[in-house]
Design a protein around this motif. Structure first.
Motif, mmCIF file in Angstrom:
data_model
loop_
_atom_site.group_PDB
_atom_site.id
_atom_site.type_symbol
_atom_site.label_atom_id
_atom_site.label_comp_id
_atom_site.label_asym_id
_atom_site.label_seq_id
_atom_site.Cartn_x
_atom_site.Cartn_y
_atom_site.Cartn_z
ATOM 1 N N ARG A 52 53.100 68.988 64.708
ATOM 2 C CA ARG A 52 51.753 69.153 65.255
ATOM 3 C C ARG A 52 50.735 68.401 64.396
ATOM 4 N NH1 ARG A 52 51.451 72.592 69.311
ATOM 5 N NH2 ARG A 52 53.201 73.978 69.736
ATOM 6 N N LEU A 53 50.602 67.129 64.726
ATOM 7 C CA LEU A 53 49.618 66.289 64.052
ATOM 8 C C LEU A 53 48.844 65.513 65.099
ATOM 9 C CD1 LEU A 53 51.571 64.742 61.040
ATOM 10 C CD2 LEU A 53 49.773 66.455 60.916
ATOM 11 N N ALA A 54 47.570 65.272 64.846
ATOM 12 C CA ALA A 54 46.773 64.453 65.742
ATOM 13 C C ALA A 54 47.288 63.017 65.697
ATOM 14 C CB ALA A 54 45.305 64.506 65.331
ATOM 15 N N ALA A 55 47.096 62.294 66.801
ATOM 16 C CA ALA A 55 47.584 60.920 66.885
ATOM 17 C C ALA A 55 46.994 60.052 65.784
ATOM 18 C CB ALA A 55 47.265 60.336 68.254
ATOM 19 N N ALA A 56 45.714 60.278 65.455
ATOM 20 C CA ALA A 56 45.075 59.467 64.412
ATOM 21 C C ALA A 56 45.787 59.642 63.074
ATOM 22 C CB ALA A 56 43.608 59.840 64.277
ATOM 23 N N ARG A 58 48.959 60.660 62.615
ATOM 24 C CA ARG A 58 50.296 60.064 62.728
ATOM 25 C C ARG A 58 50.236 58.552 62.526
ATOM 26 N NH1 ARG A 58 54.241 63.248 65.571
ATOM 27 N NH2 ARG A 58 53.364 65.072 66.626
ATOM 28 N N LEU A 59 49.364 57.909 63.301
ATOM 29 C CA LEU A 59 49.294 56.456 63.247
ATOM 30 C C LEU A 59 48.781 55.973 61.897
ATOM 31 C CD1 LEU A 59 47.947 55.669 66.819
ATOM 32 C CD2 LEU A 59 50.287 55.523 65.984
ATOM 33 N N GLY A 60 47.849 56.718 61.298
ATOM 34 C CA GLY A 60 47.364 56.345 59.984
ATOM 35 C C GLY A 60 48.475 56.321 58.952
ATOM 36 N N GLU A 66 47.335 48.677 59.183
ATOM 37 C CA GLU A 66 47.188 48.011 60.471
ATOM 38 C C GLU A 66 46.126 48.718 61.320
ATOM 39 O OE1 GLU A 66 48.489 45.192 61.420
ATOM 40 O OE2 GLU A 66 49.463 45.080 59.473
ATOM 41 N N PRO A 67 45.223 47.945 61.942
ATOM 42 C CA PRO A 67 44.193 48.560 62.778
ATOM 43 C C PRO A 67 44.778 49.094 64.080
ATOM 44 C CG PRO A 67 44.064 46.180 62.930
ATOM 45 C CD PRO A 67 45.091 46.482 61.876
ATOM 46 N N PHE A 68 44.185 50.144 64.593
ATOM 47 C CA PHE A 68 44.596 50.704 65.886
ATOM 48 C C PHE A 68 43.393 51.376 66.525
ATOM 49 C CE2 PHE A 68 45.378 53.989 62.708
ATOM 50 C CZ PHE A 68 44.791 55.111 63.268
ATOM 51 N N GLU A 69 43.505 51.608 67.829
ATOM 52 C CA GLU A 69 42.438 52.269 68.580
ATOM 53 C C GLU A 69 43.061 53.302 69.510
ATOM 54 O OE1 GLU A 69 38.876 51.215 71.800
ATOM 55 O OE2 GLU A 69 40.216 49.637 71.035
ATOM 56 N N ILE A 70 42.602 54.521 69.444
ATOM 57 C CA ILE A 70 43.092 55.579 70.325
ATOM 58 C C ILE A 70 42.185 55.652 71.545
ATOM 59 C CG2 ILE A 70 43.551 58.051 70.539
ATOM 60 C CD1 ILE A 70 44.133 58.090 67.559
ATOM 61 N N LEU A 71 42.765 55.419 72.721
ATOM 62 C CA LEU A 71 42.002 55.434 73.962
ATOM 63 C C LEU A 71 41.982 56.820 74.602
ATOM 64 C CD1 LEU A 71 43.289 52.079 75.515
ATOM 65 C CD2 LEU A 71 41.272 52.459 74.074
ATOM 66 N N ALA A 72 43.082 57.539 74.472
ATOM 67 C CA ALA A 72 43.176 58.890 75.048
ATOM 68 C C ALA A 72 44.273 59.649 74.324
ATOM 69 C CB ALA A 72 43.474 58.829 76.545
ATOM 70 N N GLU A 73 44.159 60.979 74.318
ATOM 71 C CA GLU A 73 45.157 61.808 73.647
ATOM 72 C C GLU A 73 45.256 63.147 74.338
ATOM 73 O OE1 GLU A 73 46.246 63.542 69.168
ATOM 74 O OE2 GLU A 73 44.298 62.573 69.562
ATOM 75 N N ASP A 74 46.481 63.628 74.519
ATOM 76 C CA ASP A 74 46.746 64.965 75.060
ATOM 77 C C ASP A 74 47.579 65.695 74.017
ATOM 78 O OD1 ASP A 74 47.662 67.254 76.356
ATOM 79 O OD2 ASP A 74 47.844 66.251 78.297
ATOM 80 N N GLN A 99 59.987 59.026 59.630
ATOM 81 C CA GLN A 99 60.679 59.076 60.910
ATOM 82 C C GLN A 99 60.268 60.292 61.740
ATOM 83 O OE1 GLN A 99 62.689 56.896 62.259
ATOM 84 N NE2 GLN A 99 63.040 55.458 60.587
ATOM 85 N N HIS A 100 59.968 61.402 61.080
ATOM 86 C CA HIS A 100 59.619 62.615 61.819
ATOM 87 C C HIS A 100 58.256 62.513 62.494
ATOM 88 C CE1 HIS A 100 57.721 63.004 57.924
ATOM 89 N NE2 HIS A 100 56.971 63.993 58.368
ATOM 90 N N LEU A 101 57.475 61.475 62.131
ATOM 91 C CA LEU A 101 56.169 61.285 62.746
ATOM 92 C C LEU A 101 56.206 60.261 63.875
ATOM 93 C CD1 LEU A 101 53.944 61.082 59.543
ATOM 94 C CD2 LEU A 101 54.305 63.061 61.001
ATOM 95 N N ALA A 102 57.315 59.547 64.013
ATOM 96 C CA ALA A 102 57.363 58.415 64.928
ATOM 97 C C ALA A 102 57.310 58.861 66.381
ATOM 98 C CB ALA A 102 58.630 57.602 64.674
ATOM 99 N N ALA A 103 56.916 57.918 67.234
ATOM 100 C CA ALA A 103 56.900 58.179 68.672
ATOM 101 C C ALA A 103 58.332 58.259 69.193
ATOM 102 C CB ALA A 103 56.137 57.074 69.388
ATOM 103 N N THR A 104 58.587 59.227 70.078
ATOM 104 C CA THR A 104 59.917 59.346 70.693
ATOM 105 C C THR A 104 60.071 58.371 71.851
ATOM 106 O OG1 THR A 104 59.116 61.159 72.093
ATOM 107 C CG2 THR A 104 60.151 61.752 69.998
ATOM 108 N N SER A 105 58.945 57.898 72.391
ATOM 109 C CA SER A 105 59.000 56.860 73.424
ATOM 110 C C SER A 105 57.725 56.030 73.379
ATOM 111 C CB SER A 105 59.189 57.468 74.819
ATOM 112 O OG SER A 105 58.033 58.170 75.221
#
Length: 228
Positions: A52-56, A58-60, A66-74, A99-105
Motif C-alpha cells: 500500500r504505497l501511493a504511485a508517486a 513507488r515511482l520515486g 528519472e522524471p515522470f508525471e502521474i495523470l490519474a491514480e486509483d 521488486q516488491h514495488l514494481a508494476a505487475t502489468s
C-alpha cells in the motif's frame, strides 16, 4: 530526495546553446543531467495491492532521478496512468531492485532495454574525437564534475552529458579509507568518455565544470572533428 522535489523537477528543453544548460536540480540543489531521450509516452500501470504505497512514492523509489508525471491514480484498484520517458519505461519494465514495488502489468508493453547511444571520446584541446560502438544510453544522473553539450552548426543544443573530470586528484581519507576528490590538477589534459544519442549534425562541443556550489562554469569550446 523528497517526493515534492521529484514531482516538481522541470524538464530540460532542447534550445539554442547560447548559455550554460539549464539543468534540473535535486531537492538538495545538485545538478541533474537527464537521460538523452526525453520523449514521453503514456502507460497504465497495475501494482500489487498488498503493497500500500501511493504511485508517486513507488515511482520515486523505482525510477530514482528519472522524471515522470502521474495523470490519474486509483488507490483502491492499485492502478495509475503515468507519462514516462523511454528510459523510465525501460527501468520500470525491468527494475534492478525494489521488486516488491514494481508494476505487475504495464500497458502498452514497455521496452525492457535502455535506448541505445553512441560512445565517443573527446578532449578539451580538440585533438581527439573517437567514435566507438553502440551502448546503452545513460540514465538521468547527478553531475558532480564535468558537463559537456553538443551543438549543431546553427548553435542548437543536440544533447547534454555528464562526465568525470580527469583533473581531479584522489586521496585516501576517512576511517574506512574512502577515496575523496580533493584537488584539481590543472596540468592534466581534460577529456571525456560519454555516450550520446547522435553525432549526426554535431559541430561544436562546449565544456563546463561543476563548481562547489553546484553551478556550471564554462571552461572551453572545441570543434567536433571525427578522427576515426
Amino acid at each position: 530526495m523528497g517526493l515534492l522535489a521529484i514531482l516538481a523537477q522541470a524538464v530540460l528543453a532542447a534550445a539554442p546553446g547560447d548559455g550554460a544548460p539549464d539543468l534540473r536540480r535535486t531537492g538538495e540543489g545538485q545538478l541533474i543531467v537527464d537521460a538523452p531521450d526525453r520523449r514521453r509516452a503514456t502507460y497504465r500501470l497495475r501494482f500489487d495491492p498488498g503493497t500500500r504505497l501511493a504511485a508517486a512514492e513507488r515511482l520515486g523509489r523505482l525510477l530514482d532521478l528519472e522524471p515522470f508525471e502521474i495523470l490519474a491514480e486509483d488507490t483502491n484498484a492499485a492502478t495509475a496512468t503515468v507519462r514516462l520517458t523511454p528510459t523510465g519505461a525501460a527501468m520500470l519494465a525491468s527494475p534492478d531492485s525494489w521488486q516488491h514495488l514494481a508494476a505487475t502489468s504495464i500497458t502498452p508493453r514497455a521496452p525492457t532495454r535502455l535506448p541505445r547511444c553512441v560512445g565517443i571520446v573527446i578532449d578539451l584541446q580538440g585533438e581527439r574525437s573517437e567514435v566507438g560502438g553502440a551502448e546503452p544510453c545513460p540514465r538521468s544522473q547527478v553531475a558532480t564534475q564535468l558537463v559537456v553539450e553538443g551543438l549543431n552548426a546553427r548553435g542548437a543544443r543536440l544533447w547534454v552529458a555528464a562526465a568525470d573530470d580527469p583533473r581531479l586528484v584522489r586521496s585516501v581519507m576517512g576511517p574506512n579509507g574512502e577515496p575523496h576528490l580533493t584537488a584539481r590538477d590543472e596540468r592534466q589534459p581534460v577529456f571525456a568518455e560519454i555516450a550520446v544519442p547522435t553525432i549526426a549534425g554535431l559541430s561544436t562541443i562546449r565544456w563546463y565544470e561543476v563548481t562547489p556550489d553546484n553551478r556550471l562554469r564554462r571552461i572551453g569550446q572545441t570543434r567536433w572533428r571525427r578522427s576515426r
